[in-house]
Design a protein around this motif. Sequence first.
Motif, PDB file in Angstrom:
ATOM      1  N   SER A 100       0.840  -1.204   0.000  1.00 58.91           N
ATOM      2  CA  SER A 100       0.000   0.000   0.000  1.00 58.91           C
ATOM      3  C   SER A 100       0.871   1.249   0.000  1.00 58.91           C
ATOM      4  O   SER A 100       2.093   1.173   0.142  1.00 58.91           O
ATOM      5  N   ASP A 101       0.226   2.394  -0.122  1.00 60.10           N
ATOM      6  CA  ASP A 101       0.941   3.653   0.082  1.00 60.10           C
ATOM      7  C   ASP A 101       0.913   3.956   1.576  1.00 60.10           C
ATOM      8  O   ASP A 101       0.459   3.138   2.379  1.00 60.10           O
ATOM      9  N   TYR A 139       2.245  -6.441   3.069  1.00 60.94           N
ATOM     10  CA  TYR A 139       3.341  -5.659   3.631  1.00 60.94           C
ATOM     11  C   TYR A 139       2.944  -4.239   4.013  1.00 60.94           C
ATOM     12  O   TYR A 139       3.777  -3.487   4.500  1.00 60.94           O
ATOM     13  N   GLY A 140       1.689  -3.868   3.776  1.00 61.72           N
ATOM     14  CA  GLY A 140       1.292  -2.507   4.100  1.00 61.72           C
ATOM     15  C   GLY A 140       2.169  -1.516   3.357  1.00 61.72           C
ATOM     16  O   GLY A 140       2.466  -1.685   2.182  1.00 61.72           O
ATOM     17  N   ASP A 141       2.621  -0.495   4.085  1.00 66.68           N
ATOM     18  CA  ASP A 141       3.460   0.539   3.463  1.00 66.68           C
ATOM     19  C   ASP A 141       4.938   0.378   3.821  1.00 66.68           C
ATOM     20  O   ASP A 141       5.714   1.321   3.713  1.00 66.68           O
ATOM     21  N   THR A 142       5.344  -0.822   4.210  1.00 67.18           N
ATOM     22  CA  THR A 142       6.711  -1.032   4.696  1.00 67.18           C
ATOM     23  C   THR A 142       7.747  -1.182   3.600  1.00 67.18           C
ATOM     24  O   THR A 142       8.944  -1.145   3.891  1.00 67.18           O
ATOM     25  N   ARG A 143       7.338  -1.340   2.356  1.00 64.57           N
ATOM     26  CA  ARG A 143       8.292  -1.546   1.255  1.00 64.57           C
ATOM     27  C   ARG A 143       7.960  -0.635   0.064  1.00 64.57           C
ATOM     28  O   ARG A 143       7.646  -1.115  -1.034  1.00 64.57           O
ATOM     29  N   PRO A 144       8.055   0.666   0.253  1.00 65.33           N
ATOM     30  CA  PRO A 144       7.734   1.569  -0.865  1.00 65.33           C
ATOM     31  C   PRO A 144       8.770   1.456  -1.986  1.00 65.33           C
ATOM     32  O   PRO A 144       9.944   1.174  -1.743  1.00 65.33           O
ATOM     33  N   VAL A 145       8.308   1.672  -3.214  1.00 63.80           N
ATOM     34  CA  VAL A 145       9.200   1.702  -4.371  1.00 63.80           C
ATOM     35  C   VAL A 145       9.270   3.106  -4.966  1.00 63.80           C
ATOM     36  O   VAL A 145      10.012   3.338  -5.910  1.00 63.80           O
ATOM     37  N   ALA A 146       8.478   4.014  -4.409  1.00 63.08           N
ATOM     38  CA  ALA A 146       8.429   5.384  -4.916  1.00 63.08           C
ATOM     39  C   ALA A 146       8.099   6.324  -3.750  1.00 63.08           C
ATOM     40  O   ALA A 146       7.790   5.887  -2.639  1.00 63.08           O
ATOM     41  N   ASN A 157       3.286   2.673  -5.303  1.00 57.66           N
ATOM     42  CA  ASN A 157       3.430   1.893  -4.075  1.00 57.66           C
ATOM     43  C   ASN A 157       2.253   0.956  -3.829  1.00 57.66           C
ATOM     44  O   ASN A 157       2.404  -0.059  -3.153  1.00 57.66           O
ATOM     45  N   ARG A 158       1.097   1.278  -4.375  1.00 53.04           N
ATOM     46  CA  ARG A 158      -0.069   0.378  -4.274  1.00 53.04           C
ATOM     47  C   ARG A 158       0.044  -0.653  -5.385  1.00 53.04           C
ATOM     48  O   ARG A 158      -0.252  -0.383  -6.547  1.00 53.04           O
ATOM     49  N   ARG A 159       0.495  -1.840  -5.019  1.00 50.03           N
ATOM     50  CA  ARG A 159       0.800  -2.830  -6.046  1.00 50.03           C
ATOM     51  C   ARG A 159       0.697  -4.244  -5.491  1.00 50.03           C
ATOM     52  O   ARG A 159       0.706  -4.446  -4.282  1.00 50.03           O
ATOM     53  N   VAL A 160       0.647  -5.195  -6.421  1.00 51.48           N
ATOM     54  CA  VAL A 160       0.734  -6.611  -6.093  1.00 51.48           C
ATOM     55  C   VAL A 160       1.921  -7.159  -6.879  1.00 51.48           C
ATOM     56  O   VAL A 160       2.067  -6.882  -8.069  1.00 51.48           O
ATOM     57  N   GLU A 161       2.763  -7.906  -6.185  1.00 51.65           N
ATOM     58  CA  GLU A 161       3.928  -8.512  -6.813  1.00 51.65           C
ATOM     59  C   GLU A 161       3.847 -10.026  -6.666  1.00 51.65           C
ATOM     60  O   GLU A 161       3.271 -10.532  -5.706  1.00 51.65           O
ATOM     61  N   PHE A 162       4.448 -10.714  -7.620  1.00 51.43           N
ATOM     62  CA  PHE A 162       4.494 -12.171  -7.599  1.00 51.43           C
ATOM     63  C   PHE A 162       5.959 -12.581  -7.621  1.00 51.43           C
ATOM     64  O   PHE A 162       6.652 -12.366  -8.603  1.00 51.43           O
TER      65      PHE A 162
END
Length: 168
Positions: A100-101, A139-146, A157-162
């Motif tokens: 999340s953001d 992971y909530g907002d613990t791993r932002p990418v931006a 930051n609001r995303r789903v990864e595989f």
Amino acid sequence: MADEEEVSRLSSEEDRDADGLANHFDSCPDMAGKKRNHGCPDHEIPMVILHRTHFELLGRVFFVPHQPALHSRAHAQLDWVARVIKEHPEFRRISVEAHSDSRGSPEANLLLTQAQAQAVLQYLVERGVEPEQLEALGYGDTRPVADNGTVKGREHNRRVEFKIVWPD
């Protein structure tokens, strides 16, 4: 560059459709295609690109805002993910990771993203993916990418990864 080297190094791996791209990197391992189209024939536009450690989505996984419910716009993307997982038995475990953001409380974000990851997992199981192949992690907002200080950053930051989980 590293991915290109990895593709070359692993090119001797199994190639079911004999298109010159190892199954592990082939988005369409049962249909001969072209490397430039990630192993898919020209008439097929892949929505998932395979890397050694993860799937790169060419679309987004959409949810109903602030809810764990999948939006219907997510179905085409997730149908591709299910297809790829089912066509790649070498991927014994996939981690479905929701993020999340930074808006909202950290606790609420963790709960929301865990529920979102679980919703994605359930959708994939309903499409024929074995539940034992999947794990859901929020992971909530613990791993932002931006940068969470901008609209665009929050959107990224609001995303789903595989992630592909390889045995040790």
